[in-house]
Write an enzyme that holds these catalytic residues in place. Sequence first.
Site, PDB file in Angstrom:
ATOM      1  N   ASP A  15       0.830  -1.224   0.000  1.00  0.00           N
ATOM      2  CA  ASP A  15       0.000   0.000   0.000  1.00  0.00           C
ATOM      3  C   ASP A  15       0.863   1.272   0.000  1.00  0.00           C
ATOM      4  O   ASP A  15       0.621   2.188   0.814  1.00  0.00           O
ATOM      5  CB  ASP A  15      -0.908   0.051   1.244  1.00  0.00           C
ATOM      6  CG  ASP A  15      -1.662  -1.241   1.510  1.00  0.00           C
ATOM      7  OD1 ASP A  15      -2.021  -1.919   0.551  1.00  0.00           O
ATOM      8  OD2 ASP A  15      -1.901  -1.547   2.697  1.00  0.00           O
ATOM      9  N   GLU A 221     -11.767  -0.503  -2.644  1.00  0.00           N
ATOM     10  CA  GLU A 221     -10.905   0.083  -1.598  1.00  0.00           C
ATOM     11  C   GLU A 221      -9.769   0.849  -2.285  1.00  0.00           C
ATOM     12  O   GLU A 221      -9.745   1.005  -3.493  1.00  0.00           O
ATOM     13  CB  GLU A 221     -10.352  -1.012  -0.669  1.00  0.00           C
ATOM     14  CG  GLU A 221      -9.452  -2.011  -1.364  1.00  0.00           C
ATOM     15  CD  GLU A 221      -9.003  -3.161  -0.473  1.00  0.00           C
ATOM     16  OE1 GLU A 221      -9.412  -3.254   0.704  1.00  0.00           O
ATOM     17  OE2 GLU A 221      -8.241  -4.005  -0.968  1.00  0.00           O
TER      18      GLU A 221
HETATM   19  O1  FUB Z   1      -2.914  -3.594   3.709  1.00  0.00           O
HETATM   20  C1  FUB Z   1      -4.175  -3.916   4.240  1.00  0.00           C
HETATM   21  C2  FUB Z   1      -5.251  -3.640   3.251  1.00  0.00           C
HETATM   22  O2  FUB Z   1      -5.040  -4.398   2.071  1.00  0.00           O
HETATM   23  C3  FUB Z   1      -5.325  -2.222   2.753  1.00  0.00           C
HETATM   24  O3  FUB Z   1      -5.822  -1.308   3.681  1.00  0.00           O
HETATM   25  C4  FUB Z   1      -6.165  -2.462   1.570  1.00  0.00           C
HETATM   26  O4  FUB Z   1      -6.286  -1.390   0.681  1.00  0.00           O
HETATM   27  C5  FUB Z   1      -5.478  -3.665   0.945  1.00  0.00           C
HETATM   28  O5  FUB Z   1      -4.347  -3.289   0.198  1.00  0.00           O
END
Ligand code: FUB
Length: 324
Positions: A15, A221
């Site tokens: 991320d 997301e």
């Molecule tokens: O890294 C944990 C979670 O996985 C992130 O918050 C999401 O966007 C996904 O990448």
Amino acid sequence: MIKPRYLYPNDYMADPSAHVFEGKLYIYPSHDWDSKVAENDNGDHFNMKDYQVFSMESIDGPIKNHGKILDLKDIPWAEKQLWDSDVCFKDNKYFLFFSVKDKKGFFRIGVATSDYPYGPFSVQIKPIPESYSIDPCLFKDGNDYYMYFGGLWGGQLEKYRNNLYSENNKLPKENAPALCPKIARMSDNMLEFAESPRDVLIIDEERNTITQGDVHRRFFEASWMHKFNGTYYFSYSTGDTHKICYAISDNPYGPFIYQGVILTPVIGWTTHHSIVEFKEKWYFFYHDCFPSNGKSWLRSMKVVELIYDKDGKIKTIQGSSEDE
Ligand code: FUB
């Protein structure tokens, strides 16, 4: 044009949120590790417990690890799962925004501040009031700062309507409008929302709202916002179809018109990115699980150049390429 490059082979980082501060690139990733929590659709295996920060003076030069900037145990209200974070600079301070579960199991968004982009960061003793879900992205536009956020499934967004939680809330039906990512303008001191979070609407070229069943285009997301030639580009992950897509608008609140795919699926379940201009070129930071042989909870961060065509359309990047 640079080829995709793994940034930090020594450890697992995901991320990556990249920004230019003090003339250098700073990268704020999640710090993956093997906590042995079993894999499930809620993402419990993403059981991270600290953040580190990295910087680079040139895109093909060495990367410096500045070490740990925040530990889960220093956040008094948090219990587990330090997920995606982002950093912005205002009034001579750096603000680190992060998603983490509180002691009741709800994701909230917290803030920590520092005088330097590389920390150390001091955490606020409470999460941002009215904050929920995951994946904060901070965006400065003129004198205003906005936070985009939200994530489905493990990110809990489908449990909220009008910013209120109910265990009875579920994902909408397939032909209903998709759940929207959220936006809120930040207060002057950056520690609160200046308004209740609003929906970020994504529509198609015919101005129809993208539906929940349109799984190759609907938001899941990983919100990111950047501005190119006066246009706002909102990019995001489609989650279970594993793409990074984007949509554009002439307003930071949207509505955003869907444009296409920036990144095809990578090796690994999640896909998450940031986009930044550095020394007059644009770069796309992301992660994949190639180095961990596909273990979705052990991700490695990468960078590649981002190319626009003459109309401002972004050229699609291939997620899994032969040369890895
Ligand atoms: O890294 C944990 C979670 O996985 C992130 O918050 C999401 O966007 C996904 O990448």
